[in-house]
Design a protein around this motif. Structure first.
Motif, PDB file in Angstrom:
ATOM      1  N   VAL A  53       0.900  -1.159   0.087  1.00  0.00           N
ATOM      2  CA  VAL A  53       0.149  -0.049   0.147  1.00  0.00           C
ATOM      3  C   VAL A  53       1.242   1.289   0.067  1.00  0.00           C
ATOM      4  CG1 VAL A  53      -1.772   1.204   1.308  1.00  0.00           C
ATOM      5  CG2 VAL A  53      -1.839  -1.102   1.478  1.00  0.00           C
ATOM      6  N   THR A  54       0.688   1.967  -1.085  1.00  0.00           N
ATOM      7  CA  THR A  54       1.594   3.094  -1.081  1.00  0.00           C
ATOM      8  C   THR A  54       0.758   4.466  -0.858  1.00  0.00           C
ATOM      9  OG1 THR A  54       3.232   2.234  -2.438  1.00  0.00           O
ATOM     10  CG2 THR A  54       3.321   4.392  -2.464  1.00  0.00           C
ATOM     11  N   VAL A  55       0.909   5.364   0.045  1.00  0.00           N
ATOM     12  CA  VAL A  55       0.085   6.497   0.374  1.00  0.00           C
ATOM     13  C   VAL A  55       1.003   7.519   0.336  1.00  0.00           C
ATOM     14  CG1 VAL A  55      -1.311   7.547   2.214  1.00  0.00           C
ATOM     15  CG2 VAL A  55      -1.127   4.783   1.921  1.00  0.00           C
ATOM     16  N   THR A  56       0.429   8.862  -0.377  1.00  0.00           N
ATOM     17  CA  THR A  56       0.907  10.108  -0.309  1.00  0.00           C
ATOM     18  C   THR A  56       0.118  10.997   0.501  1.00  0.00           C
ATOM     19  OG1 THR A  56       1.974  10.073  -2.337  1.00  0.00           O
ATOM     20  CG2 THR A  56       1.757  12.363  -1.514  1.00  0.00           C
ATOM     21  N   TYR A  57       0.426  11.290   1.660  1.00  0.00           N
ATOM     22  CA  TYR A  57      -0.471  12.159   2.763  1.00  0.00           C
ATOM     23  C   TYR A  57      -0.406  13.581   2.339  1.00  0.00           C
ATOM     24  CZ  TYR A  57      -0.309   8.025   5.520  1.00  0.00           C
ATOM     25  OH  TYR A  57      -0.492   6.714   6.273  1.00  0.00           O
ATOM     26  N   ILE A  58      -1.582  14.305   2.166  1.00  0.00           N
ATOM     27  CA  ILE A  58      -1.746  15.428   1.756  1.00  0.00           C
ATOM     28  C   ILE A  58      -2.175  16.511   2.775  1.00  0.00           C
ATOM     29  CG2 ILE A  58      -2.617  17.288  -0.057  1.00  0.00           C
ATOM     30  CD1 ILE A  58      -2.291  14.599  -1.954  1.00  0.00           C
ATOM     31  N   GLU A  59      -1.606  17.466   3.142  1.00  0.00           N
ATOM     32  CA  GLU A  59      -1.988  18.261   4.172  1.00  0.00           C
ATOM     33  C   GLU A  59      -3.280  19.100   3.552  1.00  0.00           C
ATOM     34  OE1 GLU A  59      -0.083  20.977   7.747  1.00  0.00           O
ATOM     35  OE2 GLU A  59       0.376  21.689   5.765  1.00  0.00           O
ATOM     36  N   GLY A  60      -4.170  19.483   4.139  1.00  0.00           N
ATOM     37  CA  GLY A  60      -5.164  20.307   3.526  1.00  0.00           C
ATOM     38  C   GLY A  60      -5.357  21.865   4.044  1.00  0.00           C
ATOM     39  N   PRO A  61      -6.170  22.459   3.553  1.00  0.00           N
ATOM     40  CA  PRO A  61      -6.098  23.884   4.034  1.00  0.00           C
ATOM     41  C   PRO A  61      -6.690  23.783   5.411  1.00  0.00           C
ATOM     42  CG  PRO A  61      -7.844  23.426   2.487  1.00  0.00           C
ATOM     43  CD  PRO A  61      -7.122  22.238   2.408  1.00  0.00           C
ATOM     44  N   GLU A  62      -6.331  25.226   6.022  1.00  0.00           N
ATOM     45  CA  GLU A  62      -6.946  25.460   7.558  1.00  0.00           C
ATOM     46  C   GLU A  62      -8.294  25.793   7.391  1.00  0.00           C
ATOM     47  OE1 GLU A  62      -6.496  25.746  11.416  1.00  0.00           O
ATOM     48  OE2 GLU A  62      -4.654  25.448   9.946  1.00  0.00           O
ATOM     49  N   PRO A  63      -8.961  24.879   8.115  1.00  0.00           N
ATOM     50  CA  PRO A  63     -10.410  25.394   8.197  1.00  0.00           C
ATOM     51  C   PRO A  63     -10.758  26.478   9.008  1.00  0.00           C
ATOM     52  CG  PRO A  63     -10.247  23.228   9.383  1.00  0.00           C
ATOM     53  CD  PRO A  63      -8.821  23.578   9.190  1.00  0.00           C
ATOM     54  N   ALA A  64     -12.122  26.959   8.726  1.00  0.00           N
ATOM     55  CA  ALA A  64     -12.830  27.722   9.865  1.00  0.00           C
ATOM     56  C   ALA A  64     -12.978  27.252  11.062  1.00  0.00           C
ATOM     57  CB  ALA A  64     -13.941  28.223   9.169  1.00  0.00           C
ATOM     58  N   LYS A  65     -12.924  28.104  12.146  1.00  0.00           N
ATOM     59  CA  LYS A  65     -13.043  27.648  13.279  1.00  0.00           C
ATOM     60  C   LYS A  65     -14.202  27.032  13.562  1.00  0.00           C
ATOM     61  CE  LYS A  65     -12.470  29.198  18.165  1.00  0.00           C
ATOM     62  NZ  LYS A  65     -12.081  30.321  19.051  1.00  0.00           N
ATOM     63  N   PRO A  66     -14.302  25.678  14.065  1.00  0.00           N
ATOM     64  CA  PRO A  66     -15.567  25.129  14.373  1.00  0.00           C
ATOM     65  C   PRO A  66     -16.693  25.800  15.335  1.00  0.00           C
ATOM     66  CG  PRO A  66     -13.857  23.806  15.343  1.00  0.00           C
ATOM     67  CD  PRO A  66     -13.249  24.982  14.687  1.00  0.00           C
ATOM     68  N   ALA A  67     -17.725  25.445  15.369  1.00  0.00           N
ATOM     69  CA  ALA A  67     -18.752  25.963  16.197  1.00  0.00           C
ATOM     70  C   ALA A  67     -18.414  25.645  17.865  1.00  0.00           C
ATOM     71  CB  ALA A  67     -20.010  25.501  16.160  1.00  0.00           C
ATOM     72  N   PRO A  68     -18.487  26.244  18.768  1.00  0.00           N
ATOM     73  CA  PRO A  68     -18.228  25.653  20.043  1.00  0.00           C
ATOM     74  C   PRO A  68     -19.031  24.554  20.477  1.00  0.00           C
ATOM     75  CG  PRO A  68     -18.960  27.781  20.279  1.00  0.00           C
ATOM     76  CD  PRO A  68     -19.268  27.492  18.931  1.00  0.00           C
TER      77      PRO A  68
END
Length: 135
Positions: A53-68
Motif C-alpha cells: 500500500v503506497t500512500v501520499t499524505y496531503i495536508e489540507g487547508p486550514e478550516p474555519a474555526k468550528p462552532a463551540p
C-alpha cells in the motif's frame, strides 16, 4: 504480537461504531480560510502475501474555526495505491483513534495508526491487505 492484535481489535470496534453511527461521523462542510495544500510524505506499507500500500499524505487547508463544542474538521487527504494499481484520492474524516481517510460513500477506507494501516471495502476488512506495516 499481542499489542498488534489488541490494536487491530480496537480498530475493528471503532470501524463498527462508525458504520452504526455513520451519520454522526460524516464530514461536515465548513468554509476554509486557506485553499492551499501540499504533500507531506509518501510511505509504502508492506502487507502479507507481498502486497503493498503506497500512500501520499496531503495536508489540507486550514478550516474555519468550528462552532463551540464541535470537533475540528480535518481537511487533509491521502492518495492511496494498492499494489501499484491506480491511485484513489481519499479525504480525511473524523476518527476516534488514528487517522482515517475515506471516499465519498465510504466504500473504500484507509485507516492508519502508528506504523500500521488497515484497508476496508464496503464496511468489511479487505483480507488481501493484512498486517500492513510501514517499511
Amino acid at each position: 504480537m499481542k499489542n498488534t492484535i489488541i490494536v487491530f481489535i480496537v480498530i475493528i470496534i471503532v470501524a463498527l461504531g462508525v458504520w452504526v453511527f455513520g451519520g454522526y461521523f460524516k464530514k461536515p462542510v465548513l468554509p476554509v480560510t486557506d485553499t492551499s495544500s501540499h504533500s507531506l510524505q509518501t510511505i509504502t506499507y508492506s502487507c502479507d502475501q507481498k502486497k503493498t500500500v503506497t500512500v501520499t499524505y496531503i495536508e489540507g487547508p486550514e478550516p474555519a474555526k468550528p462552532a463551540p463544542g464541535e470537533p475540528p474538521v480535518p481537511t487533509g487527504s491521502a492518495e492511496v495505491s494498492l499494489n501499484g494499481q491506480a491511485t484513489s484520492t481519499l479525504h480525511q474524516t473524523i476518527s476516534a483513534d488514528g487517522t482515517r481517510y475515506a471516499n465519498e460513500d465510504e466504500s473504500f477506507v484507509f485507516w492508519s495508526k502508528g506504523n500500521q494501516v488497515i484497508i476496508m471495502r464496503n464496511n468489511a476488512m479487505d483480507l488481501e491487505y493484512r498486517n500492513c506495516v510501514a517499511n
